[in-house]
Design an enzyme around this catalytic site. Structure first.
Site, PDB file in Angstrom:
ATOM      1  N   SER A 206       0.856  -1.188   0.000  1.00  0.00           N
ATOM      2  CA  SER A 206       0.000   0.000   0.000  1.00  0.00           C
ATOM      3  C   SER A 206       0.887   1.230   0.000  1.00  0.00           C
ATOM      4  O   SER A 206       2.086   1.145   0.234  1.00  0.00           O
ATOM      5  CB  SER A 206      -0.913   0.005   1.237  1.00  0.00           C
ATOM      6  OG  SER A 206      -0.153   0.258   2.414  1.00  0.00           O
TER       7      SER A 206
ATOM      8  N   ILE B  27       2.859  -1.059   5.023  1.00  0.00           N
ATOM      9  CA  ILE B  27       2.232   0.222   5.340  1.00  0.00           C
ATOM     10  C   ILE B  27       3.323   1.281   5.377  1.00  0.00           C
ATOM     11  O   ILE B  27       4.399   1.059   5.951  1.00  0.00           O
ATOM     12  CB  ILE B  27       1.453   0.178   6.673  1.00  0.00           C
ATOM     13  CG1 ILE B  27       0.755   1.530   6.926  1.00  0.00           C
ATOM     14  CG2 ILE B  27       2.340  -0.215   7.848  1.00  0.00           C
ATOM     15  CD1 ILE B  27      -0.237   1.501   8.072  1.00  0.00           C
TER      16      ILE B  27
ATOM     17  N   ILE C 144       7.214  -2.206   7.262  1.00  0.00           N
ATOM     18  CA  ILE C 144       7.141  -0.759   7.348  1.00  0.00           C
ATOM     19  C   ILE C 144       7.831  -0.177   6.121  1.00  0.00           C
ATOM     20  O   ILE C 144       8.996  -0.456   5.855  1.00  0.00           O
ATOM     21  CB  ILE C 144       7.806  -0.240   8.643  1.00  0.00           C
ATOM     22  CG1 ILE C 144       7.112  -0.844   9.869  1.00  0.00           C
ATOM     23  CG2 ILE C 144       7.763   1.284   8.687  1.00  0.00           C
ATOM     24  CD1 ILE C 144       5.634  -0.531   9.993  1.00  0.00           C
ATOM     25  N   LYS C 145       7.079   0.638   5.388  1.00  0.00           N
ATOM     26  CA  LYS C 145       7.569   1.159   4.117  1.00  0.00           C
ATOM     27  C   LYS C 145       8.237   2.514   4.351  1.00  0.00           C
ATOM     28  O   LYS C 145       7.624   3.431   4.903  1.00  0.00           O
ATOM     29  CB  LYS C 145       6.386   1.303   3.157  1.00  0.00           C
ATOM     30  CG  LYS C 145       6.724   1.204   1.697  1.00  0.00           C
ATOM     31  CD  LYS C 145       5.431   1.100   0.900  1.00  0.00           C
ATOM     32  CE  LYS C 145       5.688   0.890  -0.572  1.00  0.00           C
ATOM     33  NZ  LYS C 145       4.420   0.873  -1.319  1.00  0.00           N
ATOM     34  N   VAL C 146       9.493   2.629   3.923  1.00  0.00           N
ATOM     35  CA  VAL C 146      10.301   3.825   4.173  1.00  0.00           C
ATOM     36  C   VAL C 146      10.918   4.310   2.861  1.00  0.00           C
ATOM     37  O   VAL C 146      11.572   3.528   2.160  1.00  0.00           O
ATOM     38  CB  VAL C 146      11.429   3.514   5.188  1.00  0.00           C
ATOM     39  CG1 VAL C 146      12.301   4.748   5.412  1.00  0.00           C
ATOM     40  CG2 VAL C 146      10.848   3.012   6.508  1.00  0.00           C
TER      41      VAL C 146
END
Length: 326
Positions: free
Chosen positions: A38, A98, A129-131
């Protein structure tokens, strides 16, 4: 269908509540996908266009816009993680991503704090965790992976970005002491959309620069061989009607990789693309094409940097639109 002998995974680049309750489960059941991603733009379209969120939002009137956004996003990501959990438990990916607040892209401390908080709040091991791959992002990637938190490094267009992500994951994994699953998301089709009109005028083959650029980055990631880290090919939807819908997925079938794609692209690949045999891309072919791009007067590095900057701004704009609407 994701191709097991290639260790190739196909993830859905889409989240929406009614979809999670219906089609998402069917795609998993049929072994068409084994993960999901996402981003703020996806959540913007879901929250602002679907009636599925109205009842939950009505209970959040006393919350700030960001608290409302996080509440609905966390609900959806938790639901997706639970649906995918059997795959995760069997070692067949089962991850969902996310993204942290895109306005933190240059703030390592804020990114780390939010990444830890989101992971702890969702409390599911199969959440990434999207960074964004920025200087601050690399620091955050190291800190999060050092705590065993899976990370999706996003908005990667350059090999230097990928190498910085790999170094961060390597340092973090060393601190953690065991494997941490991570992916480096290389954006593909946006490069071609930026260049193809110019290349066509110069009689240079189109719809290839993004693929070749991604292949070079993939090779660098595989060569570095950081434990638990894989290439994820993103931005694989097709805007050019002359190309098959599954074009970018088909062209980037690579060992030990992931492809995240829109639902229509996934369906097209399942129907036709999975019949295609994956072929390696020779370095000489890539070099010859890149030379033609340079001779056409294109500063590829500058184009790639603009795509990074534009991608960050697009996610910020999507996030801001959500804040204003809520």
């Amino acid at each position: 269908m994701y191709i097991e002998d290639l260790k190739f995974s196909l993830w859905a680049d889409f989240i929406e509540r009614e979809y999670l309750d219906n089609e998402f489960k069917e795609l998993i059941k049929k072994k068409i996908i084994n993960g999901a991603t996402s981003n703020p733009a996806i959540f913007k379209n879901a929250i602002l266009s679907s009636d599925a969120y109205k009842s939950q939002l009505a209970t959040l009137n006393d919350c700030s816009a960001k608290e409302k956004y996080e509440a609905v996003a966390i609900y959806d990501i938790t639901k997706a993680a639970d649906i995918l959990r059997p795959l995760f438990d069997s070692g067949d990916d089962g991850y969902v991503s996310i993204e942290v607040d895109p306005f933190y892209c240059d703030d390592a401390k804020a990114t780390i704090a939010e990444g830890k908080r989101l992971f702890a709040t969702i409390n599911r091991p199969n959440v990434m965790i999207k960074v964004p791959a920025t200087e601050a992002g690399y620091e955050a990637m190291e800190a999060l992976s050092a705590e065993g938190i899976p990370v999706n490094a996003t908005l990667v267009f350059k090999k230097e970005q990928a190498l910085a992500c790999l170094d961060a994951f390597q340092r973090g994994t060393k601190v953690y002491g065991q494997k941490v699953d991570t992916v480096i998301s290389i954006f593909v089709s946006r490069v071609d959309r930026a260049l193809d009109a110019i290349l066509a005028k110069e009689n240079v083959a189109v719809a290839l620069t993004g693929i070749y650029n991604s292949a070079l980055i993939y090779d660098a990631i595989e060569e570095k061989a950081v434990k638990g880290c894989r290439t994820l090919f993103a931005s694989t939807g097709v805007k050019d009607d002359s190309l098959p819908a599954h074009y970018y997925v088909e062209k980037l079938l690579a060992y030990n990789s992931v492809n995240t794609a829109p639902i229509d692209t996934i369906k097209a690949f399942d129907a036709d693309g999975k019949k295609v045999k994956a072929l390696p891309i020779a370095n000489e072919i890539i070099e010859a094409h890149m030379q033609k791009v340079a001779l056409a007067g294109i500063d590829l590095d500058g184009v790639l940097q603009k795509q990074i900057d534009d991608g960050l701004e697009a996610f910020k704009e999507a996030f801001q639109e959500i804040m204003e609407a809520l």
